[in-house]
Write a protein that holds these residues in place. Sequence first.
Motif, mmCIF file in Angstrom:
data_model
loop_
_atom_site.group_PDB
_atom_site.id
_atom_site.type_symbol
_atom_site.label_atom_id
_atom_site.label_comp_id
_atom_site.label_asym_id
_atom_site.label_seq_id
_atom_site.Cartn_x
_atom_site.Cartn_y
_atom_site.Cartn_z
ATOM 1 N N HIS A 22 33.578 -4.693 -62.877
ATOM 2 C CA HIS A 22 34.184 -5.686 -63.741
ATOM 3 C C HIS A 22 35.412 -6.077 -62.894
ATOM 4 C CE1 HIS A 22 36.607 -6.870 -66.931
ATOM 5 N NE2 HIS A 22 35.446 -7.201 -67.579
ATOM 6 N N SER A 23 35.749 -7.577 -62.937
ATOM 7 C CA SER A 23 36.700 -8.406 -62.267
ATOM 8 C C SER A 23 37.972 -7.636 -62.643
ATOM 9 C CB SER A 23 36.344 -9.800 -62.476
ATOM 10 O OG SER A 23 36.600 -9.943 -63.787
ATOM 11 N N ASN A 24 38.362 -7.348 -63.833
ATOM 12 C CA ASN A 24 39.464 -6.772 -64.237
ATOM 13 C C ASN A 24 39.872 -5.252 -63.788
ATOM 14 O OD1 ASN A 24 40.434 -9.094 -65.169
ATOM 15 N ND2 ASN A 24 39.462 -8.833 -66.932
ATOM 16 N N LEU A 25 38.979 -4.718 -63.270
ATOM 17 C CA LEU A 25 39.173 -3.066 -63.056
ATOM 18 C C LEU A 25 40.295 -3.096 -61.846
ATOM 19 C CD1 LEU A 25 37.502 -0.706 -63.887
ATOM 20 C CD2 LEU A 25 36.199 -0.822 -61.864
ATOM 21 N N GLU A 26 41.142 -2.040 -62.117
ATOM 22 C CA GLU A 26 42.178 -1.515 -61.177
ATOM 23 C C GLU A 26 41.982 -0.265 -60.735
ATOM 24 O OE1 GLU A 26 46.009 -1.761 -63.379
ATOM 25 O OE2 GLU A 26 45.573 -3.956 -63.888
ATOM 26 N N HIS A 27 41.160 0.544 -61.070
ATOM 27 C CA HIS A 27 41.087 1.955 -60.396
ATOM 28 C C HIS A 27 39.689 2.295 -60.427
ATOM 29 C CE1 HIS A 27 42.812 6.387 -60.176
ATOM 30 N NE2 HIS A 27 41.555 6.278 -59.766
ATOM 31 N N VAL A 28 39.334 2.678 -59.290
ATOM 32 C CA VAL A 28 37.750 2.912 -59.059
ATOM 33 C C VAL A 28 37.864 4.521 -58.466
ATOM 34 C CG1 VAL A 28 35.823 2.251 -57.816
ATOM 35 C CG2 VAL A 28 37.260 0.782 -58.831
ATOM 36 N N ASP A 29 36.849 5.287 -58.724
ATOM 37 C CA ASP A 29 36.709 6.617 -58.317
ATOM 38 C C ASP A 29 35.191 6.559 -57.870
ATOM 39 O OD1 ASP A 29 36.145 9.119 -57.558
ATOM 40 O OD2 ASP A 29 37.810 9.976 -58.759
ATOM 41 N N TYR A 30 34.876 6.413 -56.597
ATOM 42 C CA TYR A 30 33.507 6.530 -56.144
ATOM 43 C C TYR A 30 33.147 7.899 -55.300
ATOM 44 C CZ TYR A 30 32.053 1.880 -57.652
ATOM 45 O OH TYR A 30 31.694 0.807 -58.382
ATOM 46 N N SER A 31 34.267 8.885 -55.583
ATOM 47 C CA SER A 31 34.014 10.042 -54.670
ATOM 48 C C SER A 31 32.633 10.897 -54.955
ATOM 49 C CB SER A 31 35.193 10.991 -54.962
ATOM 50 O OG SER A 31 35.196 11.236 -56.164
ATOM 51 N N SER A 32 32.189 11.572 -53.601
ATOM 52 C CA SER A 32 31.078 12.315 -53.823
ATOM 53 C C SER A 32 29.614 11.497 -54.294
ATOM 54 C CB SER A 32 31.204 13.467 -54.898
ATOM 55 O OG SER A 32 32.137 14.244 -54.565
ATOM 56 N N ASN A 33 29.636 10.483 -53.403
ATOM 57 C CA ASN A 33 28.154 9.474 -54.031
ATOM 58 C C ASN A 33 27.758 9.218 -52.396
ATOM 59 O OD1 ASN A 33 28.068 8.611 -56.774
ATOM 60 N ND2 ASN A 33 30.163 8.244 -56.440
ATOM 61 N N TYR A 36 42.097 -7.472 -58.513
ATOM 62 C CA TYR A 36 43.067 -6.625 -59.059
ATOM 63 C C TYR A 36 42.939 -5.219 -58.913
ATOM 64 C CZ TYR A 36 43.279 -10.878 -61.980
ATOM 65 O OH TYR A 36 43.607 -12.099 -62.365
ATOM 66 N N LEU A 37 42.175 -4.611 -58.034
ATOM 67 C CA LEU A 37 41.904 -3.440 -57.654
ATOM 68 C C LEU A 37 43.409 -2.582 -56.844
ATOM 69 C CD1 LEU A 37 40.031 -0.922 -57.712
ATOM 70 C CD2 LEU A 37 39.134 -1.765 -55.357
ATOM 71 N N LYS A 38 43.769 -1.836 -57.518
ATOM 72 C CA LYS A 38 44.992 -1.104 -56.851
ATOM 73 C C LYS A 38 44.613 0.237 -56.282
ATOM 74 C CE LYS A 38 48.114 -3.628 -60.111
ATOM 75 N NZ LYS A 38 48.916 -3.514 -61.201
ATOM 76 N N VAL A 39 43.775 0.925 -56.722
ATOM 77 C CA VAL A 39 43.601 2.410 -56.500
ATOM 78 C C VAL A 39 41.988 2.520 -56.323
ATOM 79 C CG1 VAL A 39 43.569 4.867 -57.130
ATOM 80 C CG2 VAL A 39 45.247 3.211 -57.876
ATOM 81 N N LEU A 40 41.584 2.934 -54.931
ATOM 82 C CA LEU A 40 40.150 3.172 -54.508
ATOM 83 C C LEU A 40 40.084 4.690 -53.851
ATOM 84 C CD1 LEU A 40 37.415 1.869 -53.771
ATOM 85 C CD2 LEU A 40 38.518 1.012 -51.833
ATOM 86 N N ASN A 41 39.408 5.358 -54.647
ATOM 87 C CA ASN A 41 39.062 6.802 -54.371
ATOM 88 C C ASN A 41 37.379 6.573 -53.533
ATOM 89 O OD1 ASN A 41 38.426 9.298 -53.976
ATOM 90 N ND2 ASN A 41 39.745 9.972 -55.640
ATOM 91 N N LEU A 42 37.473 7.159 -52.534
ATOM 92 C CA LEU A 42 36.114 7.060 -51.943
ATOM 93 C C LEU A 42 36.115 8.493 -50.990
ATOM 94 C CD1 LEU A 42 35.878 3.707 -50.290
ATOM 95 C CD2 LEU A 42 34.406 4.425 -51.983
ATOM 96 N N ASP A 43 36.659 9.532 -51.691
ATOM 97 C CA ASP A 43 36.593 10.819 -51.130
ATOM 98 C C ASP A 43 35.012 11.551 -51.093
ATOM 99 O OD1 ASP A 43 39.386 10.728 -51.023
ATOM 100 O OD2 ASP A 43 39.970 12.206 -52.871
ATOM 101 N N LYS A 44 34.844 12.416 -50.315
ATOM 102 C CA LYS A 44 33.801 13.250 -50.248
ATOM 103 C C LYS A 44 32.267 12.291 -50.056
ATOM 104 C CE LYS A 44 35.958 16.929 -52.657
ATOM 105 N NZ LYS A 44 35.657 18.002 -53.779
ATOM 106 N N ASN A 45 32.606 11.469 -49.074
ATOM 107 C CA ASN A 45 31.239 10.394 -48.874
ATOM 108 C C ASN A 45 31.176 10.712 -47.314
ATOM 109 O OD1 ASN A 45 30.485 8.956 -51.336
ATOM 110 N ND2 ASN A 45 32.781 8.584 -51.340
ATOM 111 N N CYS A 46 30.237 9.677 -47.104
ATOM 112 C CA CYS A 46 29.902 9.655 -45.674
ATOM 113 C C CYS A 46 30.462 8.269 -44.685
ATOM 114 C CB CYS A 46 28.598 9.721 -45.367
ATOM 115 S SG CYS A 46 27.528 11.036 -46.255
ATOM 116 N N ILE A 47 31.635 8.175 -45.117
ATOM 117 C CA ILE A 47 32.161 6.787 -44.420
ATOM 118 C C ILE A 47 32.464 7.221 -43.020
ATOM 119 C CG2 ILE A 47 34.075 5.130 -44.575
ATOM 120 C CD1 ILE A 47 33.804 5.522 -47.672
#
Length: 88
Positions: free
Chosen positions: A6-17, A30-41
């Motif tokens: 969604h275009s107004n989202l400010e915080h996203v947690d995609y950890s463990s995916n 508008y995204l301010k916080v991005l969590n990508l912990d525990k992935n294969c990046i």
Amino acid sequence: MDFEPHSNLEHVDYSSNLISKIENVNKNKYLKVLNLDKNCIQRIEGLSQNKSLRIVSLNNNQIKRIENLDDDLKIEQLYLSQNSITHI
């Protein structure tokens, strides 16, 4: 990761995916916080166009180098623990 929430989202947690690549983060201005912990990046990329991003967490991935962080980014907190970083 093809990022199209969604275009107004400010915080996203995609950890463990099992995400292997960061893509299209700039589509959410508008995204301010991005969590990508525990992935294969393996590389920090795809963040340079998002000027609202303040907190990025990439703990427990496969990152070896800290790169592709433009000077005009306004990231205030960058978390990279439990990676295999050999070059800063």
